[in-house]
Design an enzyme around this catalytic site. Sequence first.
Site, PDB file in Angstrom:
ATOM      1  N   SER A   1     -11.155  20.258 -33.416  1.00 16.69           N
ATOM      2  CA  SER A   1     -11.203  18.951 -32.780  1.00 16.69           C
ATOM      3  C   SER A   1     -10.454  18.889 -31.451  1.00 16.69           C
ATOM      4  O   SER A   1     -10.546  17.900 -30.727  1.00 16.69           O
ATOM      5  CB  SER A   1     -10.631  17.894 -33.732  1.00 16.69           C
ATOM      6  OG  SER A   1      -9.262  18.140 -34.020  1.00 16.69           O
TER       7      SER A   1
ATOM      8  N   LYS B   1      -3.606  16.807 -26.209  1.00 23.71           N
ATOM      9  CA  LYS B   1      -4.626  16.209 -27.066  1.00 23.71           C
ATOM     10  C   LYS B   1      -4.252  14.764 -27.390  1.00 23.71           C
ATOM     11  O   LYS B   1      -3.073  14.456 -27.640  1.00 23.71           O
ATOM     12  CB  LYS B   1      -4.729  17.039 -28.353  1.00 23.71           C
ATOM     13  CG  LYS B   1      -5.776  16.579 -29.353  1.00 23.71           C
ATOM     14  CD  LYS B   1      -5.767  17.521 -30.554  1.00 23.71           C
ATOM     15  CE  LYS B   1      -6.849  17.172 -31.589  1.00 23.71           C
ATOM     16  NZ  LYS B   1      -6.882  18.149 -32.694  1.00 23.71           N
TER      17      LYS B   1
ATOM     18  N   SER C   1      -8.733  23.478 -35.803  1.00 20.01           N
ATOM     19  CA  SER C   1      -8.945  22.705 -34.578  1.00 20.01           C
ATOM     20  C   SER C   1      -8.321  23.271 -33.318  1.00 20.01           C
ATOM     21  O   SER C   1      -8.572  22.766 -32.225  1.00 20.01           O
ATOM     22  CB  SER C   1      -8.454  21.267 -34.785  1.00 20.01           C
ATOM     23  OG  SER C   1      -9.279  20.599 -35.711  1.00 20.01           O
TER      24      SER C   1
END
Length: 431
Positions: A111, A34, A135
């Site tokens: 996210s 990420k 997330s």
Amino acid sequence: MAVQDHGAFIEKFILQLSSPSDPLPLAGLTFAVKDIFDMEGYVTGFGNPEWLRTHPPANQTAPAVLAILRGGATCIGKTIMDEMAFSISGENFHYGTPRNPYASDRIPGGSSSGSAVAVGAKLVDFSLGTDTGGSVRVPASYCGILGFRPSHGVVSTSGVIPMTQSFDTVGWFAIDSAVFKRVGRLLLQEPEVEHYKPTQVLIAEDCFKLSSIPSERLTQAFVNSVKKLFGAADHLIKQISIGSYVEDKVPSLKHFMIEENDGYKHSIPSLAALVRSKVLLQRHEFKINHGEWVRSYSSHLGPGKSERISEYIRVATDENTDLSHSVQIELRVALAALLEDFGVLVIPTVPGPPPKLNTDISELHDFRAKAFSLLSIASVSGICQATIPLGLYNGLPVSISLLAKHGSDGFLLNVVDTLYSTLKQEVEASY
């Protein structure tokens, strides 16, 4: 959006610290990261091109990423995420929304959207994400894969852009339960834990009422698997109202309880209060971390995101944050007493299948309230949570989550690994 990579990546490259033939625990495996983790020589983009432009390259790699590289895995790139990790939808205005591998008209969840999609689309063996309020757990559920939010504080968040330090964790995704466990053991830096059999399995019946999916569809295959593997003893599987337990055992929560139910169709008052407590502290810490940057560059945030983040910071206050901290401590103690060393709590990960892309946030009022209620149990207490896929319901991915007390991450990984193949067979046979 590149069809072949489902739009998961912000940047692709090859990075490895060892030869694939080296006898290391993750040798031969590929992973993605990420775009919230520092990687030496790369600017950490935090989901926004203006953030990318206004920050220098990282001078060292985040310890969590380094541990994985030293374990023998090869990184193939950085993945797209929600701007400033500020959403559980996974939609990104600037870079495009990673495509849900099971349902292209549905959100991937955020996210950590790109990291989940990269695993769900089998572009990598596993990936790293972060989980503050959901997330990792949400995109794992929406993309039909395994996801793990570890106990707060047990995996280093150094070299990760902070959102809210009181809740931030480094998590991971995989499809294969053995890989899932191997990655987890390496990140948790703990030896093999022998214990794999739960002493009690508590099914939170009140939480399953929050889901739009029939409770039996979410629990039956799991219960059958538990009985097959661990025995059908009546004392093992129990129904519980987790909301009532929390209300009774977390005295500081009374400061966040309200009389009415916020206008939601169905609410668990104590869990809704956990959300209020969390939001108060989260706003305060997010403002400290990023308020100055947002005030300078909010116009560069995506449509809708700019207004929401600016308002989030504007109303932030340090008032009552001590009460929020008290709720965290009391909830962790209460859940440790409930679960003991080898108990498991079972809840829906989210209140239903992934919503459609570009759904206005106002239309998701009830859904989001229920989602955050479910997610708040682990987020606020800091206990560990694993998300496990349960196949498709009406063509869309669904899941359940298992939670264990703070620090019992190795045990929970063992339970997931032990259950996974039997559970998968039960789901395939029944649905």
